[in-house]
Design a protein around this motif. Sequence first.
Motif, PDB file in Angstrom:
ATOM      1  N   LYS A   1       0.846  -1.219  -0.018  1.00 30.03           N
ATOM      2  CA  LYS A   1       0.064   0.161  -0.026  1.00 30.03           C
ATOM      3  C   LYS A   1       1.018   1.278  -0.021  1.00 30.03           C
ATOM      4  O   LYS A   1       0.644   2.179  -0.675  1.00 30.03           O
ATOM      5  CB  LYS A   1      -1.001   0.093   1.261  1.00 30.03           C
ATOM      6  CG  LYS A   1      -2.124   0.913   1.062  1.00 30.03           C
ATOM      7  CD  LYS A   1      -2.879   0.637   2.155  1.00 30.03           C
ATOM      8  CE  LYS A   1      -3.774  -0.376   2.120  1.00 30.03           C
ATOM      9  NZ  LYS A   1      -4.746  -0.707   3.196  1.00 30.03           N
ATOM     10  N   ARG A   2       1.948   1.321   0.867  1.00 24.59           N
ATOM     11  CA  ARG A   2       2.806   2.401   0.832  1.00 24.59           C
ATOM     12  C   ARG A   2       3.603   2.481  -0.516  1.00 24.59           C
ATOM     13  O   ARG A   2       3.558   3.720  -0.975  1.00 24.59           O
ATOM     14  CB  ARG A   2       3.965   2.351   1.940  1.00 24.59           C
ATOM     15  CG  ARG A   2       4.941   3.222   2.191  1.00 24.59           C
ATOM     16  CD  ARG A   2       5.839   3.225   3.198  1.00 24.59           C
ATOM     17  NE  ARG A   2       6.912   4.377   3.388  1.00 24.59           N
ATOM     18  CZ  ARG A   2       6.673   5.228   3.923  1.00 24.59           C
ATOM     19  NH1 ARG A   2       5.273   5.563   4.361  1.00 24.59           N
ATOM     20  NH2 ARG A   2       7.624   6.220   3.943  1.00 24.59           N
TER      21      ARG A   2
ATOM     22  N   ALA B   1      -6.417  13.415  -1.576  1.00 30.30           N
ATOM     23  CA  ALA B   1      -7.609  12.470  -2.203  1.00 30.30           C
ATOM     24  C   ALA B   1      -7.194  11.927  -3.424  1.00 30.30           C
ATOM     25  O   ALA B   1      -7.411  10.977  -3.908  1.00 30.30           O
ATOM     26  CB  ALA B   1      -8.767  13.191  -1.895  1.00 30.30           C
ATOM     27  N   ASP B   2      -6.510  12.819  -4.158  1.00 29.49           N
ATOM     28  CA  ASP B   2      -6.238  12.708  -5.473  1.00 29.49           C
ATOM     29  C   ASP B   2      -5.331  11.356  -5.378  1.00 29.49           C
ATOM     30  O   ASP B   2      -5.366  10.506  -6.459  1.00 29.49           O
ATOM     31  CB  ASP B   2      -5.517  13.770  -6.186  1.00 29.49           C
ATOM     32  CG  ASP B   2      -6.528  14.992  -6.358  1.00 29.49           C
ATOM     33  OD1 ASP B   2      -7.731  14.770  -6.624  1.00 29.49           O
ATOM     34  OD2 ASP B   2      -6.010  15.889  -6.579  1.00 29.49           O
ATOM     35  N   ILE B   3      -4.191  11.582  -4.625  1.00 29.46           N
ATOM     36  CA  ILE B   3      -3.286  10.334  -4.719  1.00 29.46           C
ATOM     37  C   ILE B   3      -3.879   9.093  -4.079  1.00 29.46           C
ATOM     38  O   ILE B   3      -3.594   8.096  -4.594  1.00 29.46           O
ATOM     39  CB  ILE B   3      -2.058  10.884  -3.677  1.00 29.46           C
ATOM     40  CG1 ILE B   3      -1.416  12.010  -4.477  1.00 29.46           C
ATOM     41  CG2 ILE B   3      -1.143   9.741  -3.354  1.00 29.46           C
ATOM     42  CD1 ILE B   3      -0.326  12.837  -3.443  1.00 29.46           C
ATOM     43  N   ALA B   4      -4.667   9.050  -3.145  1.00 30.41           N
ATOM     44  CA  ALA B   4      -5.496   7.981  -2.609  1.00 30.41           C
ATOM     45  C   ALA B   4      -6.130   7.344  -3.671  1.00 30.41           C
ATOM     46  O   ALA B   4      -6.233   6.206  -3.877  1.00 30.41           O
ATOM     47  CB  ALA B   4      -6.198   8.434  -1.550  1.00 30.41           C
TER      48      ALA B   4
ATOM     49  N   GLY C   1      -8.525   8.168   4.051  1.00 35.15           N
ATOM     50  CA  GLY C   1      -7.925   7.913   5.501  1.00 35.15           C
ATOM     51  C   GLY C   1      -6.728   7.237   5.787  1.00 35.15           C
ATOM     52  O   GLY C   1      -6.066   7.305   6.691  1.00 35.15           O
ATOM     53  N   ASN C   2      -6.439   6.253   4.968  1.00 32.57           N
ATOM     54  CA  ASN C   2      -5.251   5.505   4.979  1.00 32.57           C
ATOM     55  C   ASN C   2      -4.200   6.051   4.588  1.00 32.57           C
ATOM     56  O   ASN C   2      -2.967   5.871   5.274  1.00 32.57           O
ATOM     57  CB  ASN C   2      -5.547   4.155   4.258  1.00 32.57           C
ATOM     58  CG  ASN C   2      -6.499   3.256   4.634  1.00 32.57           C
ATOM     59  OD1 ASN C   2      -7.080   3.325   5.673  1.00 32.57           O
ATOM     60  ND2 ASN C   2      -6.346   1.957   4.080  1.00 32.57           N
ATOM     61  N   VAL C   3      -4.160   7.194   3.855  1.00 29.75           N
ATOM     62  CA  VAL C   3      -2.842   7.854   3.505  1.00 29.75           C
ATOM     63  C   VAL C   3      -2.321   8.457   4.591  1.00 29.75           C
ATOM     64  O   VAL C   3      -1.128   8.247   4.748  1.00 29.75           O
ATOM     65  CB  VAL C   3      -3.453   9.103   2.485  1.00 29.75           C
ATOM     66  CG1 VAL C   3      -2.173  10.179   2.307  1.00 29.75           C
ATOM     67  CG2 VAL C   3      -4.026   8.459   1.223  1.00 29.75           C
ATOM     68  N   TYR C   4      -3.000   8.954   5.864  1.00 33.35           N
ATOM     69  CA  TYR C   4      -2.402   9.363   6.659  1.00 33.35           C
ATOM     70  C   TYR C   4      -1.561   8.449   7.820  1.00 33.35           C
ATOM     71  O   TYR C   4      -0.953   9.084   8.496  1.00 33.35           O
ATOM     72  CB  TYR C   4      -3.517  10.109   7.584  1.00 33.35           C
ATOM     73  CG  TYR C   4      -4.077  11.432   7.091  1.00 33.35           C
ATOM     74  CD1 TYR C   4      -3.376  12.549   7.041  1.00 33.35           C
ATOM     75  CD2 TYR C   4      -5.345  11.443   6.366  1.00 33.35           C
ATOM     76  CE1 TYR C   4      -3.770  13.711   6.260  1.00 33.35           C
ATOM     77  CE2 TYR C   4      -5.842  12.498   5.797  1.00 33.35           C
ATOM     78  CZ  TYR C   4      -5.121  13.725   5.546  1.00 33.35           C
ATOM     79  OH  TYR C   4      -5.584  14.801   4.907  1.00 33.35           O
ATOM     80  N   TYR C   5      -2.057   7.467   7.345  1.00 32.58           N
ATOM     81  CA  TYR C   5      -1.496   6.244   8.266  1.00 32.58           C
ATOM     82  C   TYR C   5       0.190   6.217   7.644  1.00 32.58           C
ATOM     83  O   TYR C   5       0.996   5.860   8.576  1.00 32.58           O
ATOM     84  CB  TYR C   5      -2.055   5.060   8.156  1.00 32.58           C
ATOM     85  CG  TYR C   5      -1.409   3.766   8.579  1.00 32.58           C
ATOM     86  CD1 TYR C   5      -1.372   3.518  10.307  1.00 32.58           C
ATOM     87  CD2 TYR C   5      -0.741   2.823   7.842  1.00 32.58           C
ATOM     88  CE1 TYR C   5      -0.702   2.638  10.916  1.00 32.58           C
ATOM     89  CE2 TYR C   5       0.163   1.765   8.795  1.00 32.58           C
ATOM     90  CZ  TYR C   5       0.146   1.608  10.062  1.00 32.58           C
ATOM     91  OH  TYR C   5       0.697   0.636  10.853  1.00 32.58           O
ATOM     92  N   TYR C   6       0.104   6.418   6.266  1.00 35.04           N
ATOM     93  CA  TYR C   6       1.783   6.213   5.650  1.00 35.04           C
ATOM     94  C   TYR C   6       2.281   7.388   5.587  1.00 35.04           C
ATOM     95  O   TYR C   6       3.757   7.512   5.637  1.00 35.04           O
ATOM     96  CB  TYR C   6       1.268   5.406   4.571  1.00 35.04           C
ATOM     97  CG  TYR C   6       0.756   4.144   4.499  1.00 35.04           C
ATOM     98  CD1 TYR C   6       1.536   2.995   5.214  1.00 35.04           C
ATOM     99  CD2 TYR C   6      -0.501   4.048   4.407  1.00 35.04           C
ATOM    100  CE1 TYR C   6       0.855   1.682   5.054  1.00 35.04           C
ATOM    101  CE2 TYR C   6      -1.109   2.659   4.399  1.00 35.04           C
ATOM    102  CZ  TYR C   6      -0.449   1.632   4.857  1.00 35.04           C
ATOM    103  OH  TYR C   6      -0.838   0.039   5.101  1.00 35.04           O
TER     104      TYR C   6
END
Length: 196
Positions: free
Chosen positions: A15-16, A38-41, A49-54
Amino acid sequence: MTDSPGSRTARAADKRRRLAAAAAEVLHEQGVERTTLADIAQAAGVPVGNVYYYFKTKDDLVRAALSEQSSHLDGLTRRLDELPDPLERLKGLVAAWVAQRDTAARRGCPTGTLAVELDKRPDGTLDAEAAAVIRRLLDWVGLQFRALDLPDPDGLALTLVAGYQGMSLLANALREPEVMTREGARLTDWLDSLTA
């Protein structure tokens, strides 16, 4: 049934990687300021929401994009290093640039355009990191000119990379991929003339 720690780790790493690759692509297409997390996700197929995890910030995603560009450069130079002759390596580099002519006409050089945009930001924190990717290219090109035992290898490297940046910029500004083809042929002829 639960996932093993190894499979969770592998999925997280995947995912990363997808997010980093998407960041490189979307930032090249839209630029830093117009790109949202959001564009990148969406491009990575990952919930926003997962973007912020990485990646905690957009700057972290820009760093990931630069890392992707650096990895791409490393892969290209590794393949070119398999060629026995430094002149052929340099001509192979020019051919690789020309092969990306349609992308250059639409968006310019991935690293060059990002470096210019980052330089204009008021915080000035990431422009040096973009410059480091370009420096890696200059260093590799300089090594090839050294192997050819030509005078001023660093100056020749700067001339070659500047030629690429110029033809990439003009292909983009004019929306003409053939600029890359024509100027790539001129760079190849120039390389040949150095060893004639």
